[in-house]
Design an enzyme around this catalytic site. Structure first.
Site, PDB file in Angstrom:
ATOM      1  CG  ASP A 397      -1.759   1.212   1.376  1.00 18.31           C
ATOM      2  OD1 ASP A 397      -2.584   1.429   0.468  1.00 18.31           O
ATOM      3  OD2 ASP A 397      -1.614   1.944   2.369  1.00 18.31           O
ATOM      4  CD  GLU A 450      -2.388   2.534  -3.451  1.00 16.22           C
ATOM      5  OE1 GLU A 450      -3.407   3.219  -3.628  1.00 16.22           O
ATOM      6  OE2 GLU A 450      -1.854   2.385  -2.339  1.00 16.22           O
TER       7      GLU A 450
END
EC number: 2.4.1.18
Length: 712
Positions: A397, A450
């Site tokens: 993330d 990401e």
């Protein structure tokens, strides 16, 4: 009362930094002295292995006892509490838990199996069952274990400090299932809030925050997923799931891990997905963070059950042939008092300077990747999920927030690196080494970033200057294409380039095309909600867009609810709107996604060269006035070809000519305008014959895509 030494008072007051120097068995002027601290005990004896029973005198009313034995020997304590007499093992007679080699690796930050040593581990020492506790707190004056086994009394079990600031203690009779925390006195003598174990394998259900002892060596090992499931030439279609809101019980209660195991994997498999990606499952205090602000990185959240239950869910996914990825959050953590922040009274896990250590957007703390113990902790966590739970991939993330020192910071609000630049050199090294270790230990696993900027070579090997990820989310593709399909069709010709632009960089990384949870929250509307026009146009638009996505190079990711055309934004506090499937429009979208997934899996041309420029050629790029695009996807075999034609206008085009790479008959294997999906059933009657100059004369249905493959 006997005159007491300062050390004795330090034990009584719960502030001794090295209780083994005083408690336990010691040689004092040739005598074997036993000292024990047992508050509430009225009488204590030392019982030797040779049968000797030595009474210990109470030398302070707080519960400090001392006495002598005939010589050094193994012993236990026999204590009287009221009318009850019990034999106890003395924690302060046992040898250390950590070896010198452990301490060496910990000091270097190279202990890849940190989870085997730190935290709470049921074990047998010197023939005695108990739990060994180890925690990092280098700046603490004193650390104690408190829990169910000592009435949460910090004076009962102060720990000993070893090299590099690791504190340890073996507590006899402690066991799996016990709740515990660490009671820490900071460097200035301040008493800190009770801290959860950073390495705990389980934790209490929020709002409670205690850690729970787990014998993780006894956890069942899920069966493996197919070993080639993450490879670049395999179909990768990911169903992104938030476990707390995929489906709920009638009373709006969560499904447990085991209840999810009975429903979710079979559904995802039926829908044709190859992978399931769970939003973060690590323990977190706030439901509204969706798991992205974890406090217990090694503990599957107790919201849905136990670690054993989570194993059952992973195993059920693997049984259906699905790979399991986890969202992994090494970028930041919350500042809850029981968590990692200010853990030993100093900035241990985070940076001390808020210009480095605090994330302005999220109000969270940022890991200090330059500290070897912290980087080791995080890398070990990545390996833990892959080894202990059989996880097949980690989606990392907020990578951009890790890479840039000035991420979301004002001018003057950040500290440059040693070269004066904005790159976070320690984070870069951390990410590279994490990927090296993941692929080195688990070559069948993968990682995905990401990463929302143009940072180069994110998914390229470290030895050629890359970050080493297996995949990267294609955020640019997502933004451009959603912006395009959100326009009224009459205006799309002016935005034709937003579809074309993505192919200029489509093969610079191993891309995943993400329609993720982030795109259906915070006022962005659902994917269906972004489509313009009346109901017919909205659903046709959505069918065309999903078809465009599955025909486009890159692996696929779809957030739960997108496959049923959920109207409203995602709400983590309630179930998806499964009742919509009673309406043919929504059921048609679900059928479309199911068929697209199976088409993607069964047509090598659509997945074998997803990440290679040799697997793609444009056929039509200049027809902006009619909002039409066409391209060919190519597999390894010369006849593994699939032509994709997308018409983003509401008009039917007859006699539309497309030059194709092979002559002969081409079968229309998919048409998003099929009545099966809620369309108008305009198409090419199943097949088209190429002319001598290898052109197809097509009927293009409105707001739709057709896929054609050469007849075998």
């Amino acid at each position: 009362m006997t005159h007491l030494s300062p050390e004795a008072f330090a034990i009584i007051e719960g502030r001794h930094a090295d209780p083994f120097r005083y408690l336990g068995q010691h040689d004092v002027d040739g005598r074997t002295v036993i000292r024990a601290f047992l508050p509430e005990a009225s009488r204590v004896e030392a019982v030797g292995d040779n049968g000797e029973v030595a009474p210990l005198a109470r030398i302070h009313d707080a519960g400090l006892f001392t006495g002598t034995m005939s010589g050094p020997q193994r012993y236990r304590l026999r204590a009287t509490f009221g009318d009850h007499v019990t034999d106890l093992e003395d924690p302060y007679r046992f040898l250390p838990i950590l070896t010198d080699f452990d301490l060496h690796l910990l000091g270097e930050g190279n202990h890849e199996r940190l989870y085997d040593k730190l935290g709470a581990h049921p074990m047998v020492l010197d023939g005695v069952d108990g739990v060994g506790f180890v925690v990092l707190a280098p700046n603490a004056r004193r650390v104690s274990v408190v829990g169910d086994f000592n009435f949460w009394n910090a004076r009962r079990h102060p720990m000993r400090v070893r090299g590099n600031g690791y504190w340890e203690l073996f507590i006899p009779r402690a066991k799996a299932g016990d709740h515990y925390k660490f009671d820490i006195i900071g460097p200035q003598g301040e008493h800190l809030p009770l801290k959860s174990d950073p390495m705990a394998f389980a934790a209490e259900m929020r709002p409670k925050t205690a850690s729970i002892v787990v014998d993780e060596t006894r956890l069942p090992r899920p069966r493996p997923a197919p070993s080639d499931i993450n490879k670049l030439d395999r179909p990768v279609s990911i169903y992104e799931v938030h476990l707390g809101s995929w489906r709920r019980k009638d009373n709006n209660q969560w499904l447990t891990y085991r209840e999810l195991a009975e429903q979710l994997p079979a559904y995802a498999r039926d829908m044709g997905f190859t992978h399931i990606e769970f939003l973060p499952v690590s323990e977190h205090p706030f439901d509204g963070s969706w798991g992205y602000q974890p406090t217990g990185l090694f503990a599957p959240t107790s919201r849905f059950g136990s670690p054993e239950d989570f194993c059952a869910l992973v195993d059920a996914c693997h049984r259906e042939g699905l790979a399991v990825w986890l969202d992994w959050v090494p970028g930041h953590f919350p500042d809850d008092p029981h968590g990692l922040g200010h853990f030993d009274g100093t900035a241990l896990y985070e940076h001390a300077n808020p210009m480095q250590g605090r994330h302005l957007d999220w109000g969270t703390l940022i890991y200090n990747y330059g500290r070897t113990e912290v980087a080791n902790f995080l890398r070990s966590n990545a390996l833990f999920w892959l080894e202990r739970y059989g996880i097949d991939g980690l989606r990392v993330d907020a990578v951009a927030s890790m890479l840039y020192l000035d991420y979301s910071r004002p001018s003057g609000g950040w500290i440059p690196n040693k070269y004066g630049g904005r790159e976070n050199l320690e984070a870069i090294e951390f990410l590279r080494r994490t990927n090296i270790e993941v692929f080195g230990h688990f070559p069948q696993a993968t990682t995905a970033a990401e990463e929302s900027t143009a940072w180069p070579q994110v998914s390229r090997p470290v030895d050629i200057g890359g970050l080493g990820f297996g995949y990267k989310w294609n955020m640019g593709w997502m933004h451009d294409t959603l912006r395009y399909v959100g326009k009224d069709p009459i205006h799309r010709k002016y935005h034709h380039g937003e579809i074309l632009f993505g192919l200029h960089y489509a093969f610079s990384e191993n891309f995943i095309l993400p329609l993720s949870h982030d795109e259906v929250v915070h006022g962005k509307r659902s994917i269906l909600g972004r489509m313009p026009g009346d109901d017919w146009q909205r659903f046709a638009n959505l069918r065309a867009y999903y078809s465009f996505m599955f025909g486009h190079p890159g692996k696929k990711l779809l957030f739960m609810g997108c496959e049923i055309a959920q109207e409203r934004e995602w709400n983590h506090d309630s179930s998806l709107d499964w009742h919509l499937l009673g309406d043919a429009k929504y059921a048609g979208i679900q059928a479309l996604i199911r068929d697209l997934n199976h088409l993607y899996r069964n047509q090598p041309a659509l997945h074998e060269r997803d990440c290679e420029p040799e697997g793609f050629d444009w056929l039509i790029t200049e027809d902006a006035d009619r909002n039409v695009f066409a391209w060919v996807r190519k597999g390894f075999d010369e006849r593994a070809r699939c032509v994709v034609v997308v018409n983003f206008s509401p008009n039917v085009y007859y006699n539309y000519r497309v030059r194709v790479p092979l002559g002969g008959t081409w079968r229309e294997v998919f048409n998003s305008d099929s009545s099966h999906y809620g369309g108008s059933n305009v198409g090419n009657v199943g097949q088209v014959h190429a002319s001598e100059d290898q052109q197809l004369n097509l009927i293009l249905p409105p707001m739709a895509a057709v896929f054609l493959v050469p007849e075998a």
